[in-house]
Each structure stands twice: as structure tokens, then as C-alpha cells.
Design an enzyme around this catalytic site. Sequence first.
Site, PDB file in Angstrom:
ATOM      1  CB  ILE A  79      -0.905  -0.013   1.255  1.00 43.37           C
ATOM      2  CG1 ILE A  79      -2.003  -1.078   1.100  1.00 43.37           C
ATOM      3  CG2 ILE A  79      -1.502   1.358   1.525  1.00 43.37           C
ATOM      4  CD1 ILE A  79      -2.865  -1.258   2.321  1.00 43.37           C
ATOM      5  CE1 TYR A 142       8.628   5.980  -5.733  1.00 45.96           C
ATOM      6  CE2 TYR A 142      10.105   6.046  -3.847  1.00 45.96           C
ATOM      7  CZ  TYR A 142       9.064   5.452  -4.524  1.00 45.96           C
ATOM      8  OH  TYR A 142       8.454   4.343  -4.000  1.00 45.96           O
ATOM      9  CE  LYS A 149       7.174   2.584  -1.186  1.00 45.90           C
ATOM     10  NZ  LYS A 149       6.018   1.788  -0.720  1.00 45.90           N
TER      11      LYS A 149
HETATM   12  N1  LIG Z   1       5.086  -0.422  -9.085  1.00 46.76           N
HETATM   13  C1  LIG Z   1       6.355  -0.263  -8.751  1.00 46.76           C
HETATM   14  O1  LIG Z   1       7.213   0.006  -9.599  1.00 46.76           O
HETATM   15  C2  LIG Z   1       6.787  -0.438  -7.329  1.00 46.76           C
HETATM   16  C3  LIG Z   1       8.136  -0.650  -7.055  1.00 46.76           C
HETATM   17  C4  LIG Z   1       8.535  -0.818  -5.726  1.00 46.76           C
HETATM   18  C5  LIG Z   1       7.592  -0.772  -4.708  1.00 46.76           C
HETATM   19  N2  LIG Z   1       6.273  -0.562  -5.021  1.00 46.76           N
HETATM   20  C6  LIG Z   1       5.316  -0.541  -3.905  1.00 46.76           C
HETATM   21  O2  LIG Z   1       4.424  -1.630  -4.041  1.00 46.76           O
HETATM   22  C7  LIG Z   1       3.243  -1.340  -3.292  1.00 46.76           C
HETATM   23  C8  LIG Z   1       2.019  -1.672  -4.153  1.00 46.76           C
HETATM   24  O3  LIG Z   1       1.917  -0.719  -5.203  1.00 46.76           O
HETATM   25  P1  LIG Z   1       1.617  -1.140  -6.705  1.00 46.76           P
HETATM   26  O4  LIG Z   1       2.740  -0.637  -7.527  1.00 46.76           O
HETATM   27  O5  LIG Z   1       1.225  -2.580  -6.789  1.00 46.76           O
HETATM   28  O6  LIG Z   1       0.384  -0.201  -7.079  1.00 46.76           O
HETATM   29  P2  LIG Z   1      -1.200  -0.379  -6.876  1.00 46.76           P
HETATM   30  O7  LIG Z   1      -1.759   0.953  -7.217  1.00 46.76           O
HETATM   31  O8  LIG Z   1      -1.684  -1.549  -7.630  1.00 46.76           O
HETATM   32  O9  LIG Z   1      -1.350  -0.671  -5.312  1.00 46.76           O
HETATM   33  C9  LIG Z   1      -1.386   0.355  -4.361  1.00 46.76           C
HETATM   34  C10 LIG Z   1      -2.502  -0.008  -3.414  1.00 46.76           C
HETATM   35  O10 LIG Z   1      -2.527   0.893  -2.297  1.00 46.76           O
HETATM   36  C11 LIG Z   1      -3.876   0.952  -1.919  1.00 46.76           C
HETATM   37  N3  LIG Z   1      -4.147   2.075  -1.005  1.00 46.76           N
HETATM   38  C12 LIG Z   1      -3.838   3.390  -1.144  1.00 46.76           C
HETATM   39  N4  LIG Z   1      -4.335   4.097  -0.101  1.00 46.76           N
HETATM   40  C13 LIG Z   1      -4.956   3.204   0.716  1.00 46.76           C
HETATM   41  C14 LIG Z   1      -5.682   3.306   1.943  1.00 46.76           C
HETATM   42  N5  LIG Z   1      -5.893   4.485   2.549  1.00 46.76           N
HETATM   43  N6  LIG Z   1      -6.171   2.165   2.495  1.00 46.76           N
HETATM   44  C15 LIG Z   1      -6.004   0.960   1.907  1.00 46.76           C
HETATM   45  N7  LIG Z   1      -5.332   0.803   0.745  1.00 46.76           N
HETATM   46  C16 LIG Z   1      -4.825   1.907   0.154  1.00 46.76           C
HETATM   47  C17 LIG Z   1      -4.610   1.127  -3.244  1.00 46.76           C
HETATM   48  O11 LIG Z   1      -5.991   0.865  -3.100  1.00 46.76           O
HETATM   49  C18 LIG Z   1      -3.882   0.085  -4.070  1.00 46.76           C
HETATM   50  O12 LIG Z   1      -4.529  -1.174  -3.956  1.00 46.76           O
HETATM   51  C19 LIG Z   1       3.359   0.124  -2.868  1.00 46.76           C
HETATM   52  O13 LIG Z   1       3.855   0.195  -1.546  1.00 46.76           O
HETATM   53  C20 LIG Z   1       4.396   0.658  -3.853  1.00 46.76           C
HETATM   54  O14 LIG Z   1       5.063   1.803  -3.352  1.00 46.76           O
HETATM   55  C21 LIG Z   1       5.849  -0.402  -6.302  1.00 46.76           C
END
Ligand SMILES: NC(=O)c1ccc[n+]([C@@H]2O[C@H](COP(=O)([O-])OP(=O)(O)OC[C@H]3O[C@@H](n4cnc5c(N)ncnc54)[C@H](O)[C@@H]3O)[C@@H](O)[C@H]2O)c1
Length: 240
Positions: A79, A142, A149
Site C-alpha cells: 500500500i 520520487y 519508504k
Molecule cells: N510499481 C512499482 O514500480 C513499485 C516498485 C517498488 C515498490 N512498489 C510498492 O508496491 C506497493 C504496491 O503498489 P503497486 O505498484 O502494486 O500499485 P497499486 O496501485 O496496484 O497498489 C497500491 C494499493 O494501495 C492501496 N491504497 C492506497 N491508499 C490506501 C488506503 N488508505 N487504504 C487501503 N489501501 C490503500 C490502493 O488501493 C492500491 O490497492 C506500494 O507500496 C508501492 O510503493 C511499487
Amino acid sequence: MGVANNRSIAWGCAQAMEEQGVEIIYTYQNERLQKFISKLVSDEDHIIECDVASDESIDHAFSLIEERFGKIDGIVHAIALAKKEELGGSILNSTRDGFNQALDVSAYSFLAVAKAEVKILNNPASLVTLTYMGSDRALPNYNTMGIAKAALESAMRYLARDLGPKEIRVNAISAGAMRTLAVSGIQGHADLLKISQSETVDGVNVTQKEVGNICAFLMSDLASGVTGDVIFVDKDVHLR
Ligand SMILES: NC(=O)c1ccc[n+]([C@@H]2O[C@H](COP(=O)([O-])OP(=O)(O)OC[C@H]3O[C@@H](n4cnc5c(N)ncnc54)[C@H](O)[C@@H]3O)[C@@H](O)[C@H]2O)c1
């Protein structure tokens, strides 16, 4: 926690764990996102609303989980949230409100969820969160999310210290960049994805499933010796 659609990293984690025979309970942020998760998961009992910005919503979600399933073996916290203005240009664009929201939802929520969940965790259990290398270097755009993070990784280490005696392991996966809803909020995300891809060892970005496989490992007893750690799943990009 954190399946918004089938591109979500959380979905890759869920798929990988389901392949290992794990029963998964999915939480979603709000009604708007419910219809997306309902398309992916047919059993309504296994889908529960949990807005991590609200302690009430978290408490309600974990009470429901306990009522329906009893004790559980862990959580995957995937999240993050920040306003667009926090994710572009200079860090001096950051505002108090935007900063607080990003840190609250993207970092504090891991502690909040751990607090609510600890009562219904089995021993051993495992908590995993998702981070990015923008935590320890100043990457373009970022910005506030990098600060969030860094806080998240630190929260993970303190949780590992305090939950370790209860046989609860806590780790973070630092995933390579991949196209998801969350990434599309970062200014210049197309360049971020391209540059990241060019820096992987084989010119191909990691997939949700590849991250999911490491998540399945960390959630399992095979990883019993791993806690308080950040595991990189980015095909070498962070070593460049
Ligand atoms: N996509 C990338 O390149 C990448 C790389 C490294 C880390 N991440 C991390 O992975 C994690 C998942 O992100 P993702 O890339 O799969 O995108 P995503 O948008 O699919 O997932 C993000 C999720 O956060 C949820 N969210 C936001 N606010 C919320 C709240 N108040 N309550 C409950 N849920 C909430 C959203 O509903 C969503 O399901 C995040 O922490 C992101 O920073 C992503």
C-alpha cells in the site's frame, strides 16, 4: 492488502501464494475499489474493506477477519499513496498536508496494521511490506514517497525487533519498477520505467509474479532465518 487490479504487486503476491496452497483474505481500500477486486476474487467472504488511513476501519477489518477465519499467518502490506504534487519536480514542492498523508498511508499504516493484527496472528507468522530504492537515494520525482519508504523500512526494522520474540518475522521487498496504478502517479513515470528496464541485467523489468514468488518465500517457514531485512527483487538495478 493492496490489490487494486490484476497489475498490482499485491495480486502477484497473492497468485504466488495461492499456487503454494495458501488461503488468502483480500482487503481493499474503499467501495470504489471493491468492484475491481470482486472481479478477481469470487468468494465475497474473503474480501474485506480496510482503509489504512482510519484506525476504526483497520480495527473493524481485523475483527471481521478474526470472526470469519480465526487466527492468520501474516500479512502482505502493498500500500502506498501520495498526492501528484508530491511526486514531481523539486522536493521543495512538498506541503505539510501532502507529506503527512504520504507518510501516514505509506509508512505509519504498516505499524497500525501490525498493532491491530498482532492479536490474531499465529506463532510463527510473517509480515511483508513493499518498498523501493528511492528510500535511500534521491531519484528524480520520487520525492516524498522516497522519504515515506525510508520511514517504512525503518518501521519494518523496529517491528522485527519487537515482534521477533513472538516468532513474528517482518521484512520488506524492494521491488524493481513496474507499471501499476501507483506508479502512474509519479511525474515522468514512463521514463522511470524505461530507465529501470535498461538497467536490469537482461533488459526486462521484473514482474509482479517474480516479486510475488519472493513474497511467498518470505511468508513461508523456509525464510525462518530472515527478519528485519530488505530483500531486493529488481534484477540488479539497485547495484548500478
Ligand atoms: N510499481 C512499482 O514500480 C513499485 C516498485 C517498488 C515498490 N512498489 C510498492 O508496491 C506497493 C504496491 O503498489 P503497486 O505498484 O502494486 O500499485 P497499486 O496501485 O496496484 O497498489 C497500491 C494499493 O494501495 C492501496 N491504497 C492506497 N491508499 C490506501 C488506503 N488508505 N487504504 C487501503 N489501501 C490503500 C490502493 O488501493 C492500491 O490497492 C506500494 O507500496 C508501492 O510503493 C511499487
